[in-house]
Design a protein around this motif. Sequence first.
Motif, PDB file in Angstrom:
ATOM      1  N   MET A   1      29.547   9.968   3.520  1.00  0.00           N
ATOM      2  CA  MET A   1      28.876   9.547   2.292  1.00  0.00           C
ATOM      3  C   MET A   1      27.839   8.455   2.569  1.00  0.00           C
ATOM      4  N   LEU A   2      28.243   7.467   3.396  1.00  0.00           N
ATOM      5  CA  LEU A   2      27.328   6.376   3.706  1.00  0.00           C
ATOM      6  C   LEU A   2      26.120   6.891   4.476  1.00  0.00           C
ATOM      7  N   GLU A   3      26.361   7.772   5.458  1.00  0.00           N
ATOM      8  CA  GLU A   3      25.248   8.311   6.230  1.00  0.00           C
ATOM      9  C   GLU A   3      24.315   9.124   5.347  1.00  0.00           C
ATOM     10  N   ALA A   4      24.891   9.870   4.391  1.00  0.00           N
ATOM     11  CA  ALA A   4      24.065  10.648   3.468  1.00  0.00           C
ATOM     12  C   ALA A   4      23.215   9.732   2.606  1.00  0.00           C
ATOM     13  N   ARG A   5      23.785   8.618   2.162  1.00  0.00           N
ATOM     14  CA  ARG A   5      23.030   7.668   1.344  1.00  0.00           C
ATOM     15  C   ARG A   5      21.893   7.055   2.138  1.00  0.00           C
ATOM     16  N   GLU A   6      22.171   6.664   3.389  1.00  0.00           N
ATOM     17  CA  GLU A   6      21.122   6.088   4.223  1.00  0.00           C
ATOM     18  C   GLU A   6      19.989   7.094   4.425  1.00  0.00           C
ATOM     19  N   SER A   7      20.366   8.354   4.662  1.00  0.00           N
ATOM     20  CA  SER A   7      19.355   9.388   4.845  1.00  0.00           C
ATOM     21  C   SER A   7      18.528   9.564   3.579  1.00  0.00           C
ATOM     22  N   GLN A   8      19.185   9.497   2.420  1.00  0.00           N
ATOM     23  CA  GLN A   8      18.472   9.637   1.152  1.00  0.00           C
ATOM     24  C   GLN A   8      17.489   8.491   0.939  1.00  0.00           C
ATOM     25  N   ILE A   9      17.909   7.274   1.251  1.00  0.00           N
ATOM     26  CA  ILE A   9      17.028   6.115   1.090  1.00  0.00           C
ATOM     27  C   ILE A   9      15.837   6.230   2.031  1.00  0.00           C
ATOM     28  N   GLN A  10      16.082   6.661   3.258  1.00  0.00           N
ATOM     29  CA  GLN A  10      14.987   6.829   4.208  1.00  0.00           C
ATOM     30  C   GLN A  10      13.978   7.859   3.713  1.00  0.00           C
ATOM     31  N   GLU A  11      14.476   8.929   3.103  1.00  0.00           N
ATOM     32  CA  GLU A  11      13.575   9.947   2.557  1.00  0.00           C
ATOM     33  C   GLU A  11      12.750   9.396   1.403  1.00  0.00           C
ATOM     34  N   LEU A  12      13.380   8.588   0.545  1.00  0.00           N
ATOM     35  CA  LEU A  12      12.655   8.004  -0.576  1.00  0.00           C
ATOM     36  C   LEU A  12      11.543   7.078  -0.092  1.00  0.00           C
ATOM     37  N   VAL A  13      11.849   6.249   0.893  1.00  0.00           N
ATOM     38  CA  VAL A  13      10.835   5.344   1.431  1.00  0.00           C
ATOM     39  C   VAL A  13       9.717   6.139   2.087  1.00  0.00           C
ATOM     40  N   ALA A  14      10.075   7.181   2.835  1.00  0.00           N
ATOM     41  CA  ALA A  14       9.062   8.011   3.486  1.00  0.00           C
ATOM     42  C   ALA A  14       8.154   8.664   2.459  1.00  0.00           C
ATOM     43  N   GLU A  15       8.714   9.110   1.324  1.00  0.00           N
ATOM     44  CA  GLU A  15       7.905   9.716   0.273  1.00  0.00           C
ATOM     45  C   GLU A  15       6.923   8.708  -0.316  1.00  0.00           C
ATOM     46  N   GLU A  16       7.383   7.485  -0.514  1.00  0.00           N
ATOM     47  CA  GLU A  16       6.497   6.462  -1.067  1.00  0.00           C
ATOM     48  C   GLU A  16       5.375   6.121  -0.084  1.00  0.00           C
ATOM     49  N   LEU A  17       5.710   6.014   1.192  1.00  0.00           N
ATOM     50  CA  LEU A  17       4.691   5.686   2.181  1.00  0.00           C
ATOM     51  C   LEU A  17       3.669   6.811   2.328  1.00  0.00           C
ATOM     52  N   ALA A  18       4.100   8.038   2.077  1.00  0.00           N
ATOM     53  CA  ALA A  18       3.193   9.178   2.192  1.00  0.00           C
ATOM     54  C   ALA A  18       2.364   9.391   0.932  1.00  0.00           C
ATOM     55  N   ALA A  19       2.716   8.712  -0.151  1.00  0.00           N
ATOM     56  CA  ALA A  19       1.985   8.882  -1.410  1.00  0.00           C
ATOM     57  C   ALA A  19       0.616   8.222  -1.316  1.00  0.00           C
ATOM     58  N   THR A  20      -0.292   8.652  -2.188  1.00  0.00           N
ATOM     59  CA  THR A  20      -1.624   8.072  -2.238  1.00  0.00           C
ATOM     60  C   THR A  20      -1.915   7.582  -3.645  1.00  0.00           C
ATOM     61  N   GLY A  21      -2.932   6.742  -3.754  1.00  0.00           N
ATOM     62  CA  GLY A  21      -3.347   6.262  -5.060  1.00  0.00           C
ATOM     63  C   GLY A  21      -4.184   7.298  -5.798  1.00  0.00           C
ATOM     64  N   ALA A  22      -4.625   6.937  -6.992  1.00  0.00           N
ATOM     65  CA  ALA A  22      -5.401   7.867  -7.813  1.00  0.00           C
ATOM     66  C   ALA A  22      -6.676   8.308  -7.115  1.00  0.00           C
ATOM     67  N   SER A  23      -7.234   7.436  -6.285  1.00  0.00           N
ATOM     68  CA  SER A  23      -8.474   7.776  -5.573  1.00  0.00           C
ATOM     69  C   SER A  23      -8.219   8.488  -4.247  1.00  0.00           C
ATOM     70  N   GLY A  24      -6.942   8.704  -3.937  1.00  0.00           N
ATOM     71  CA  GLY A  24      -6.598   9.312  -2.656  1.00  0.00           C
ATOM     72  C   GLY A  24      -6.437   8.315  -1.533  1.00  0.00           C
ATOM     73  N   ALA A  25      -6.517   7.016  -1.851  1.00  0.00           N
ATOM     74  CA  ALA A  25      -6.370   5.990  -0.822  1.00  0.00           C
ATOM     75  C   ALA A  25      -4.939   5.989  -0.288  1.00  0.00           C
ATOM     76  N   PRO A  26      -4.763   5.789   1.018  1.00  0.00           N
ATOM     77  CA  PRO A  26      -3.420   5.830   1.606  1.00  0.00           C
ATOM     78  C   PRO A  26      -2.591   4.615   1.215  1.00  0.00           C
ATOM     79  N   ASN A  27      -1.272   4.796   1.276  1.00  0.00           N
ATOM     80  CA  ASN A  27      -0.325   3.726   1.005  1.00  0.00           C
ATOM     81  C   ASN A  27       0.217   3.231   2.339  1.00  0.00           C
ATOM     82  N   HIS A  28      -0.202   2.041   2.755  1.00  0.00           N
ATOM     83  CA  HIS A  28       0.150   1.546   4.080  1.00  0.00           C
ATOM     84  C   HIS A  28       1.533   0.891   4.099  1.00  0.00           C
ATOM     85  N   ASP A  29       2.135   0.903   5.272  1.00  0.00           N
ATOM     86  CA  ASP A  29       3.441   0.298   5.506  1.00  0.00           C
ATOM     87  C   ASP A  29       3.269  -1.210   5.688  1.00  0.00           C
ATOM     88  N   ILE A  30       4.156  -2.001   5.076  1.00  0.00           N
ATOM     89  CA  ILE A  30       4.066  -3.457   5.218  1.00  0.00           C
ATOM     90  C   ILE A  30       4.315  -3.912   6.650  1.00  0.00           C
TER      91      ILE A  30
END
Length: 248
Positions: A1-30
């Motif tokens: 269960m814990l490993e599944a949760r960690e994997s889910q959180i990693q996927e969520l963060v990866a999705e956010e980092l791969a998202a772009t703004g309205a103009s198509g500008a990239p979303n950079h990693d801090i």
Amino acid sequence: MLEARESQIQELVAEELAATGASGAPNHDIYEARLTAPGGPAPGFDYVPYCIYFYYVRVDNSGKLRIDHYFDCDGPSDDPTQWQPIPYAAVPGRLRNLALNGRRLAPTSPAPLPDHNFDNIVWSRRSYIAFFFDEVNWQFHTRGGGRSAVAFKPRPGAHPNHTFFDAQDVPLVLPNNFTGIDDTRSAIFFVNHMKKNENGNDFPPTPPESQLFEFEMFLKVQFAETSPNTLTVIFDPTGTNQGPPETP
């Protein structure tokens, strides 16, 4: 269960980092290096901040969540002409002092700002931005390379990240006032370079311009009864860059 949760959180963060703004500008990693780039700062990112915006989080004795805001500088807070740059390497030590100060066991310096609870966050200076969680049983979920699960979220109306970089995780060893034994709490900081866009352009001198940012921090909280699972808590504060930045 814990490993599944960690994997889910990693996927969520990866999705956010791969998202772009309205103009198509990239979303950079801090965690991308700019001031701390190998071989020296990236062009246009060599400014060393003179101040720290610090956010202190804990569950208060009342059982309610306390979030206090602080502003720290190397010099008199009311006289920016006397401030000195704060070297990147000096930030972890200052965060430890700010964490102890945030406990308010004695008169505080710096004193907390009027706003709390991640409300009305406006950044007007190139700065370090730091978050500290004063709970031993709260830790960041992690992603690739053991980095904390923190990412900007370019939702409608909010900009993708093009200005917050050079993140560092800082485990702070502090005294536990209940057990009398030192333990480790979670903190993270990054640099707000106050850039206008993904090309690294500065804000023009006039007119004033503001940009809204939203980000998410994923933390795991241990249960009182022993369990291999944890509770996930998501903080999603917003902050506004108000440019051009004040000097220093």
